[in-house]
Design a protein around this motif. Structure first.
Motif, PDB file in Angstrom:
ATOM      1  N   ALA A   1      24.672 -56.424 -24.371  1.00 29.64           N
ATOM      2  CA  ALA A   1      24.185 -56.710 -25.726  1.00 29.64           C
ATOM      3  C   ALA A   1      22.729 -57.172 -25.703  1.00 29.64           C
ATOM      4  O   ALA A   1      21.919 -56.739 -26.537  1.00 29.64           O
ATOM      5  CB  ALA A   1      25.067 -57.766 -26.393  1.00 29.64           C
ATOM      6  N   VAL A   2      22.385 -58.030 -24.750  1.00 28.85           N
ATOM      7  CA  VAL A   2      20.994 -58.502 -24.662  1.00 28.85           C
ATOM      8  C   VAL A   2      20.075 -57.355 -24.264  1.00 28.85           C
ATOM      9  O   VAL A   2      19.010 -57.166 -24.854  1.00 28.85           O
ATOM     10  CB  VAL A   2      20.865 -59.693 -23.684  1.00 28.85           C
ATOM     11  N   LEU A   3      20.487 -56.559 -23.269  1.00 34.45           N
ATOM     12  CA  LEU A   3      19.652 -55.426 -22.852  1.00 34.45           C
ATOM     13  C   LEU A   3      19.481 -54.426 -23.988  1.00 34.45           C
ATOM     14  O   LEU A   3      18.382 -53.895 -24.185  1.00 34.45           O
ATOM     15  CB  LEU A   3      20.255 -54.740 -21.626  1.00 34.45           C
ATOM     16  N   ALA A   4      20.541 -54.166 -24.739  1.00 34.13           N
ATOM     17  CA  ALA A   4      20.445 -53.241 -25.870  1.00 34.13           C
ATOM     18  C   ALA A   4      19.447 -53.766 -26.899  1.00 34.13           C
ATOM     19  O   ALA A   4      18.618 -53.017 -27.420  1.00 34.13           O
ATOM     20  CB  ALA A   4      21.818 -53.026 -26.499  1.00 34.13           C
ATOM     21  N   ASP A   5      19.514 -55.062 -27.188  1.00 34.21           N
ATOM     22  CA  ASP A   5      18.579 -55.666 -28.140  1.00 34.21           C
ATOM     23  C   ASP A   5      17.143 -55.571 -27.636  1.00 34.21           C
ATOM     24  O   ASP A   5      16.230 -55.253 -28.397  1.00 34.21           O
ATOM     25  CB  ASP A   5      18.960 -57.122 -28.400  1.00 34.21           C
TER      26      ASP A   5
ATOM     27  N   GLY B   1      19.100 -44.223 -19.181  1.00 32.63           N
ATOM     28  CA  GLY B   1      18.191 -45.017 -18.361  1.00 32.63           C
ATOM     29  C   GLY B   1      18.287 -44.680 -16.882  1.00 32.63           C
ATOM     30  O   GLY B   1      19.257 -44.089 -16.416  1.00 32.63           O
ATOM     31  N   ARG B   2      17.263 -45.048 -16.165  1.00 33.54           N
ATOM     32  CA  ARG B   2      17.235 -44.910 -14.706  1.00 33.54           C
ATOM     33  C   ARG B   2      17.196 -46.317 -14.119  1.00 33.54           C
ATOM     34  O   ARG B   2      16.811 -47.262 -14.798  1.00 33.54           O
ATOM     35  CB  ARG B   2      16.018 -44.093 -14.272  1.00 33.54           C
ATOM     36  N   SER B   3      17.580 -46.438 -12.862  1.00 35.41           N
ATOM     37  CA  SER B   3      17.657 -47.768 -12.261  1.00 35.41           C
ATOM     38  C   SER B   3      17.176 -47.765 -10.819  1.00 35.41           C
ATOM     39  O   SER B   3      17.334 -46.784 -10.108  1.00 35.41           O
ATOM     40  CB  SER B   3      19.101 -48.279 -12.318  1.00 35.41           C
ATOM     41  N   VAL B   4      16.597 -48.877 -10.439  1.00 34.38           N
ATOM     42  CA  VAL B   4      16.129 -49.098  -9.074  1.00 34.38           C
ATOM     43  C   VAL B   4      16.634 -50.462  -8.640  1.00 34.38           C
ATOM     44  O   VAL B   4      16.508 -51.441  -9.377  1.00 34.38           O
ATOM     45  CB  VAL B   4      14.588 -49.062  -8.985  1.00 34.38           C
ATOM     46  N   GLU B   5      17.192 -50.518  -7.455  1.00 33.78           N
ATOM     47  CA  GLU B   5      17.665 -51.786  -6.889  1.00 33.78           C
ATOM     48  C   GLU B   5      16.645 -52.281  -5.879  1.00 33.78           C
ATOM     49  O   GLU B   5      16.242 -51.540  -4.976  1.00 33.78           O
ATOM     50  CB  GLU B   5      19.015 -51.557  -6.204  1.00 33.78           C
TER      51      GLU B   5
ATOM     52  N   THR C   1       8.587 -51.642 -14.702  1.00 27.55           N
ATOM     53  CA  THR C   1       9.930 -51.394 -15.208  1.00 27.55           C
ATOM     54  C   THR C   1      10.017 -51.657 -16.712  1.00 27.55           C
ATOM     55  O   THR C   1       9.268 -52.453 -17.258  1.00 27.55           O
ATOM     56  CB  THR C   1      10.958 -52.259 -14.445  1.00 27.55           C
ATOM     57  N   ASP C   2      10.941 -50.959 -17.363  1.00 22.87           N
ATOM     58  CA  ASP C   2      11.153 -51.173 -18.797  1.00 22.87           C
ATOM     59  C   ASP C   2      11.913 -52.467 -19.049  1.00 22.87           C
ATOM     60  O   ASP C   2      11.572 -53.229 -19.938  1.00 22.87           O
ATOM     61  CB  ASP C   2      11.928 -50.011 -19.419  1.00 22.87           C
ATOM     62  N   VAL C   3      12.984 -52.678 -18.303  1.00 25.06           N
ATOM     63  CA  VAL C   3      13.777 -53.902 -18.406  1.00 25.06           C
ATOM     64  C   VAL C   3      14.266 -54.293 -17.027  1.00 25.06           C
ATOM     65  O   VAL C   3      14.357 -53.462 -16.121  1.00 25.06           O
ATOM     66  CB  VAL C   3      14.985 -53.786 -19.369  1.00 25.06           C
ATOM     67  N   TYR C   4      14.602 -55.560 -16.898  1.00 28.17           N
ATOM     68  CA  TYR C   4      15.021 -56.129 -15.619  1.00 28.17           C
ATOM     69  C   TYR C   4      16.398 -56.755 -15.776  1.00 28.17           C
ATOM     70  O   TYR C   4      16.708 -57.358 -16.806  1.00 28.17           O
ATOM     71  CB  TYR C   4      14.004 -57.202 -15.207  1.00 28.17           C
ATOM     72  N   LEU C   5      17.213 -56.622 -14.741  1.00 25.68           N
ATOM     73  CA  LEU C   5      18.489 -57.325 -14.648  1.00 25.68           C
ATOM     74  C   LEU C   5      18.533 -57.971 -13.281  1.00 25.68           C
ATOM     75  O   LEU C   5      18.363 -57.298 -12.262  1.00 25.68           O
ATOM     76  CB  LEU C   5      19.668 -56.360 -14.796  1.00 25.68           C
ATOM     77  N   GLY C   6      18.721 -59.282 -13.246  1.00 22.31           N
ATOM     78  CA  GLY C   6      18.761 -59.965 -11.960  1.00 22.31           C
ATOM     79  C   GLY C   6      19.541 -61.255 -12.032  1.00 22.31           C
ATOM     80  O   GLY C   6      20.015 -61.674 -13.092  1.00 22.31           O
ATOM     81  N   ASN C   7      19.686 -61.865 -10.882  1.00 23.20           N
ATOM     82  CA  ASN C   7      20.369 -63.137 -10.723  1.00 23.20           C
ATOM     83  C   ASN C   7      19.365 -64.279 -10.778  1.00 23.20           C
ATOM     84  O   ASN C   7      18.161 -64.065 -10.793  1.00 23.20           O
ATOM     85  CB  ASN C   7      21.079 -63.186  -9.360  1.00 23.20           C
TER      86      ASN C   7
ATOM     87  N   ALA D   1       9.716 -61.568 -11.631  1.00 19.88           N
ATOM     88  CA  ALA D   1       9.792 -60.701 -12.817  1.00 19.88           C
ATOM     89  C   ALA D   1       9.219 -61.421 -14.033  1.00 19.88           C
ATOM     90  O   ALA D   1       8.481 -60.827 -14.826  1.00 19.88           O
ATOM     91  CB  ALA D   1      11.240 -60.276 -13.071  1.00 19.88           C
ATOM     92  N   GLY D   2       9.552 -62.687 -14.184  1.00 22.51           N
ATOM     93  CA  GLY D   2       8.991 -63.463 -15.286  1.00 22.51           C
ATOM     94  C   GLY D   2       7.483 -63.596 -15.171  1.00 22.51           C
ATOM     95  O   GLY D   2       6.765 -63.503 -16.165  1.00 22.51           O
ATOM     96  N   ALA D   3       6.999 -63.778 -13.961  1.00 13.87           N
ATOM     97  CA  ALA D   3       5.559 -63.956 -13.746  1.00 13.87           C
ATOM     98  C   ALA D   3       4.763 -62.698 -14.086  1.00 13.87           C
ATOM     99  O   ALA D   3       3.628 -62.804 -14.570  1.00 13.87           O
ATOM    100  CB  ALA D   3       5.287 -64.368 -12.299  1.00 13.87           C
ATOM    101  N   VAL D   4       5.357 -61.511 -13.867  1.00 15.77           N
ATOM    102  CA  VAL D   4       4.632 -60.280 -14.183  1.00 15.77           C
ATOM    103  C   VAL D   4       4.889 -59.818 -15.612  1.00 15.77           C
ATOM    104  O   VAL D   4       4.343 -58.818 -16.057  1.00 15.77           O
ATOM    105  CB  VAL D   4       4.929 -59.139 -13.175  1.00 15.77           C
ATOM    106  N   GLY D   5       5.727 -60.564 -16.356  1.00 12.38           N
ATOM    107  CA  GLY D   5       5.904 -60.299 -17.771  1.00 12.38           C
ATOM    108  C   GLY D   5       6.931 -59.263 -18.159  1.00 12.38           C
ATOM    109  O   GLY D   5       6.949 -58.808 -19.296  1.00 12.38           O
ATOM    110  N   VAL D   6       7.804 -58.888 -17.230  1.00 13.64           N
ATOM    111  CA  VAL D   6       8.831 -57.903 -17.575  1.00 13.64           C
ATOM    112  C   VAL D   6       9.876 -58.543 -18.494  1.00 13.64           C
ATOM    113  O   VAL D   6      10.123 -59.741 -18.428  1.00 13.64           O
ATOM    114  CB  VAL D   6       9.481 -57.312 -16.301  1.00 13.64           C
ATOM    115  N   ARG D   7      10.443 -57.779 -19.383  1.00 10.62           N
ATOM    116  CA  ARG D   7      11.511 -58.295 -20.235  1.00 10.62           C
ATOM    117  C   ARG D   7      12.844 -57.917 -19.604  1.00 10.62           C
ATOM    118  O   ARG D   7      12.948 -56.912 -18.894  1.00 10.62           O
ATOM    119  CB  ARG D   7      11.391 -57.768 -21.657  1.00 10.62           C
ATOM    120  N   GLY D   8      13.857 -58.724 -19.835  1.00  8.78           N
ATOM    121  CA  GLY D   8      15.154 -58.433 -19.264  1.00  8.78           C
ATOM    122  C   GLY D   8      16.090 -59.610 -19.307  1.00  8.78           C
ATOM    123  O   GLY D   8      15.904 -60.552 -20.075  1.00  8.78           O
ATOM    124  N   VAL D   9      17.103 -59.541 -18.436  1.00  8.94           N
ATOM    125  CA  VAL D   9      18.184 -60.520 -18.392  1.00  8.94           C
ATOM    126  C   VAL D   9      18.281 -61.124 -17.002  1.00  8.94           C
ATOM    127  O   VAL D   9      18.221 -60.405 -16.004  1.00  8.94           O
ATOM    128  CB  VAL D   9      19.535 -59.852 -18.735  1.00  8.94           C
ATOM    129  N   VAL D  10      18.445 -62.434 -16.962  1.00  8.37           N
ATOM    130  CA  VAL D  10      18.731 -63.140 -15.717  1.00  8.37           C
ATOM    131  C   VAL D  10      20.110 -63.771 -15.887  1.00  8.37           C
ATOM    132  O   VAL D  10      20.322 -64.565 -16.804  1.00  8.37           O
ATOM    133  CB  VAL D  10      17.673 -64.213 -15.391  1.00  8.37           C
TER     134      VAL D  10
END
Length: 140
Positions: free
Chosen positions: A121-125, A21-25, A58-64, A72-81
């Motif tokens: 684990a959540v991101l992998a799923d 994967g690639r990542s952007v902060e 983005t494919d997936v999101y990771l945030g606080n 991120a939720g409003a634009v429909g991205v999947r991921g982990v908060v």
């Protein structure tokens, strides 16, 4: 106090890179002099519209637990908060494709830290399921 420790983010970013994967902060004013999280790129001080565009591609999101996570939720991205002391049941982003992760010890120890393995684990799923088969996820 609501931010996941940078070491956790770095560990998940390294794991993500190992998987190809690639990542952007995305950095706002609060992260001004922050040290690198090991991402491939940094986008700083984006307008709300530009941040939404970046998130939507983005494919997936990771945030606080933050405003950016709600965006991120409003634009429909999947991921982990990742949640710290605040209650995900009350404050999680509403978008249906983001999974809230909090330490099971949060009730007794508000500063309890979420384990990297739980986030991975959540991101992998999420990345195993094709995007068109996603369904609204309940927070865990």
């Amino acid at each position: 106090g609501k931010r996941w420790p940078p070491a956790g983010v770095r560990e998940v970013v390294a794991w993500w890179h190992q998987r190809g994967g690639r990542s952007v902060e995305l950095r706002g004013p609060a992260e001004g002099g922050a040290t690198s999280l090991g991402t491939d790129a940094v986008r700083a001080e984006l307008s709300l519209v530009d941040a939404a565009r970046e998130l939507a591609t983005t494919d997936v999101y990771l945030g606080n637990d933050s405003g950016v996570s709600h965006l991120a939720g409003a634009v429909g991205v999947r991921g982990v908060v990742v949640f710290g002391p605040t209650a995900p049941a009350r404050w999680r982003p509403l978008g249906g494709r983001l999974v809230a992760v909090a330490s099971p010890l949060r009730q007794e120890f508000p500063q309890a830290v979420v384990a990297c393995g739980d986030v991975q684990a959540v991101l992998a799923d999420l990345t195993v399921r094709p995007a068109n088969l996603d369904k609204p996820a309940d927070g865990i």
